[in-house]
Design a protein around this motif. Structure first.
Motif, PDB file in Angstrom:
ATOM      1  N   UNK A  59       0.849  -1.190   0.000  1.00  0.00           N
ATOM      2  CA  UNK A  59       0.000   0.000   0.000  1.00  0.00           C
ATOM      3  C   UNK A  59       0.886   1.241   0.000  1.00  0.00           C
ATOM      4  N   UNK A  60       0.561   2.206  -0.879  1.00  0.00           N
ATOM      5  CA  UNK A  60       1.306   3.449  -0.917  1.00  0.00           C
ATOM      6  C   UNK A  60       0.753   4.403   0.139  1.00  0.00           C
ATOM      7  N   UNK A  61       1.653   4.966   0.941  1.00  0.00           N
ATOM      8  CA  UNK A  61       1.234   5.922   1.967  1.00  0.00           C
ATOM      9  C   UNK A  61       2.006   7.217   1.786  1.00  0.00           C
ATOM     10  N   UNK A  62       1.398   8.313   2.237  1.00  0.00           N
ATOM     11  CA  UNK A  62       2.045   9.613   2.190  1.00  0.00           C
ATOM     12  C   UNK A  62       3.218   9.602   3.171  1.00  0.00           C
ATOM     13  N   UNK A  63       4.395   9.983   2.695  1.00  0.00           N
ATOM     14  CA  UNK A  63       5.600   9.916   3.520  1.00  0.00           C
ATOM     15  C   UNK A  63       5.507  10.801   4.755  1.00  0.00           C
ATOM     16  N   UNK A  64       4.783  11.914   4.648  1.00  0.00           N
ATOM     17  CA  UNK A  64       4.697  12.850   5.767  1.00  0.00           C
ATOM     18  C   UNK A  64       3.525  12.540   6.695  1.00  0.00           C
ATOM     19  N   UNK A  65       2.334  12.300   6.125  1.00  0.00           N
ATOM     20  CA  UNK A  65       1.151  12.085   6.956  1.00  0.00           C
ATOM     21  C   UNK A  65       0.992  10.633   7.394  1.00  0.00           C
ATOM     22  N   UNK A  66       1.596   9.703   6.614  1.00  0.00           N
ATOM     23  CA  UNK A  66       1.440   8.292   6.938  1.00  0.00           C
ATOM     24  C   UNK A  66       0.106   7.711   6.515  1.00  0.00           C
ATOM     25  N   UNK A  67      -0.720   8.508   5.828  1.00  0.00           N
ATOM     26  CA  UNK A  67      -2.041   8.042   5.407  1.00  0.00           C
ATOM     27  C   UNK A  67      -1.972   7.385   4.022  1.00  0.00           C
ATOM     28  N   UNK A  68      -2.806   6.339   3.775  1.00  0.00           N
ATOM     29  CA  UNK A  68      -2.846   5.701   2.453  1.00  0.00           C
ATOM     30  C   UNK A  68      -3.263   6.693   1.373  1.00  0.00           C
ATOM     31  N   UNK A  69      -2.663   6.556   0.171  1.00  0.00           N
ATOM     32  CA  UNK A  69      -2.987   7.435  -0.955  1.00  0.00           C
ATOM     33  C   UNK A  69      -3.805   6.653  -1.972  1.00  0.00           C
ATOM     34  N   UNK A  70      -5.044   7.102  -2.294  1.00  0.00           N
ATOM     35  CA  UNK A  70      -5.874   6.395  -3.294  1.00  0.00           C
ATOM     36  C   UNK A  70      -5.174   6.343  -4.644  1.00  0.00           C
ATOM     37  N   UNK A  71      -5.481   5.315  -5.432  1.00  0.00           N
ATOM     38  CA  UNK A  71      -4.830   5.135  -6.722  1.00  0.00           C
ATOM     39  C   UNK A  71      -4.976   6.369  -7.612  1.00  0.00           C
ATOM     40  N   UNK A  72      -6.157   6.998  -7.604  1.00  0.00           N
ATOM     41  CA  UNK A  72      -6.378   8.146  -8.492  1.00  0.00           C
ATOM     42  C   UNK A  72      -5.525   9.359  -8.115  1.00  0.00           C
ATOM     43  N   UNK A  73      -4.961   9.375  -6.907  1.00  0.00           N
ATOM     44  CA  UNK A  73      -4.111  10.489  -6.479  1.00  0.00           C
ATOM     45  C   UNK A  73      -2.625  10.176  -6.609  1.00  0.00           C
ATOM     46  N   UNK A  74      -2.303   8.994  -7.103  1.00  0.00           N
ATOM     47  CA  UNK A  74      -0.902   8.613  -7.265  1.00  0.00           C
ATOM     48  C   UNK A  74      -0.408   9.043  -8.653  1.00  0.00           C
ATOM     49  N   UNK A  75       0.588   9.935  -8.679  1.00  0.00           N
ATOM     50  CA  UNK A  75       1.148  10.419  -9.942  1.00  0.00           C
ATOM     51  C   UNK A  75       2.671  10.324  -9.858  1.00  0.00           C
ATOM     52  N   UNK A  76       3.315  10.432 -11.004  1.00  0.00           N
ATOM     53  CA  UNK A  76       4.774  10.384 -11.052  1.00  0.00           C
ATOM     54  C   UNK A  76       5.339  11.790 -10.813  1.00  0.00           C
ATOM     55  N   UNK A  77       6.470  11.819 -10.113  1.00  0.00           N
ATOM     56  CA  UNK A  77       7.114  13.100  -9.842  1.00  0.00           C
ATOM     57  C   UNK A  77       8.608  13.022 -10.071  1.00  0.00           C
ATOM     58  N   UNK A  78       9.185  14.053 -10.663  1.00  0.00           N
ATOM     59  CA  UNK A  78      10.632  14.119 -10.899  1.00  0.00           C
ATOM     60  C   UNK A  78      11.227  15.059  -9.856  1.00  0.00           C
ATOM     61  N   UNK A  79      12.173  14.524  -9.054  1.00  0.00           N
ATOM     62  CA  UNK A  79      12.744  15.307  -7.962  1.00  0.00           C
ATOM     63  C   UNK A  79      13.796  16.278  -8.483  1.00  0.00           C
ATOM     64  N   UNK A  80      13.558  17.583  -8.271  1.00  0.00           N
ATOM     65  CA  UNK A  80      14.504  18.625  -8.685  1.00  0.00           C
ATOM     66  C   UNK A  80      15.378  19.084  -7.529  1.00  0.00           C
ATOM     67  N   UNK A  81      14.871  18.921  -6.325  1.00  0.00           N
ATOM     68  CA  UNK A  81      15.605  19.220  -5.093  1.00  0.00           C
ATOM     69  C   UNK A  81      14.980  18.350  -4.011  1.00  0.00           C
ATOM     70  N   UNK A  82      15.589  18.278  -2.853  1.00  0.00           N
ATOM     71  CA  UNK A  82      15.075  17.416  -1.799  1.00  0.00           C
ATOM     72  C   UNK A  82      13.630  17.784  -1.463  1.00  0.00           C
TER      73      UNK A  82
END
Length: 280
Positions: free
Chosen positions: A48-71
């Motif tokens: 299960x994917x969870x938000x790294x900060x809140x610890x809450x599960x993230x629904x599939x429709x809210x999961x997107x790809x992100x390219x890290x430009x800085x921390x």
């Protein structure tokens, strides 16, 4: 059951073209595979994917790809934006060059596939291409959109069909010079080199993949079988670290054992393979 084609399109050289089907030439389906389970309940667990900060599960429709430009700073890419960047192919393997097979460094080999005619009407043109490659002892270099990327493919005759290897891009293959730059420039000669050449000569053989031995997979299969039968599991003891040995003495000893070792190695590989099949 007949294998299922994973891609269909056309193989073309200028005006000559034929419909072809692409099949996977290698599989890992025969390996021992596992599921993750809860040790206490014996139930399967799911990822299960969870938000790294809140610890809450993230629904599939809210999961997107992100390219890290800085921390912790990301450029968000929507699925439709990524889809628009995917190259649109015309389902054609376009042959652009013919080269000697030996010209391609095996470090560039990615995955192997089999190519066959996709229909009866394409058989004659397919055989013409295959036999032309065989007669000239060359490989064809083709390009096509495969699996959402423009791929370069090396195509060679294989029996009554064709063997196609997708090739790694140049930027994906690390330069050997970087890996070897710290190696000392040693010169070996005399008896030491003669012994090494003797060992190599006595162990010369032919390529026979049936003797290849996947000891890890065979051991896992035996472990599963033993536990299913309720047998006691004896854990292997950790082997002591090897001590420094005299290189010349080791070469001399290896030279004595070279011929018997070559035969024993093949027998052991075949025996282990048979044990694995029985365990499976």
């Amino acid at each position: 059951m007949a294998p299922r084609a994973i891609w269909k399109g056309h193989l073309s050289i200028d005006e000559l073209s034929c419909a072809v089907a692409l099949y996977s030439a290698a599989t890992t389906s025969e390996r021992v595979s596992f599921h993750m389970v809860n040790k206490k309940t014996g139930n399967r667990v799911r990822r299960e994917y969870v938000d790294e900060q809140t610890g809450k599960p993230v629904p599939r429709e809210d999961q997107v790809k992100g390219y890290e430009t800085a921390k912790n700073n990301y450029i968000i890419l929507e699925p439709e934006e990524i889809a628009s960047a995917t190259p649109q192919g015309d389902k054609t393997l376009s042959i652009e060059d013919f080269i000697p097979c030996s010209d391609v460094d095996t470090a560039y080999f990615d995955k192997p596939y089999f190519l066959t005619p996709a229909d009866d009407e394409s058989e004659e043109a397919f055989v013409l291409i295959r036999e032309g490659l065989r007669a000239k002892k060359v490989a064809a270099i083709a390009r096509a959109v495969l699996f959402r990327r423009v791929r370069t493919v090396m195509i060679r005759p294989r029996g009554r069909g064709l063997l196609a290897n997708t090739l790694n891009f140049d930027y994906e293959v690390l330069p050997a010079e970087k890996a070897f730059e710290d190696l000392p420039d040693l010169k070996i000669k005399g008896e030491m080199l003669d012994l090494a050449k003797h060992i190599i000569t006595t162990k010369k053989s032919e390529f026979d993949p049936s003797t290849f031995d996947d000891r890890y997979d065979a051991a896992l299969a035996e472990l599963v079988k033993a536990k299913a039968e309720g047998r006691e599991i004896k854990l292997a003891k950790k082997e002591p670290e090897g001590k420094v040995i005299d290189l010349m003495a080791a070469l001399r000893e290896s030279a004595k054992l070279a011929k018997p070792a070559a035969k024993a190695g093949k027998s052991a590989a075949k025996t282990t393979g048979e044990k694995k099949r029985k365990a499976s």
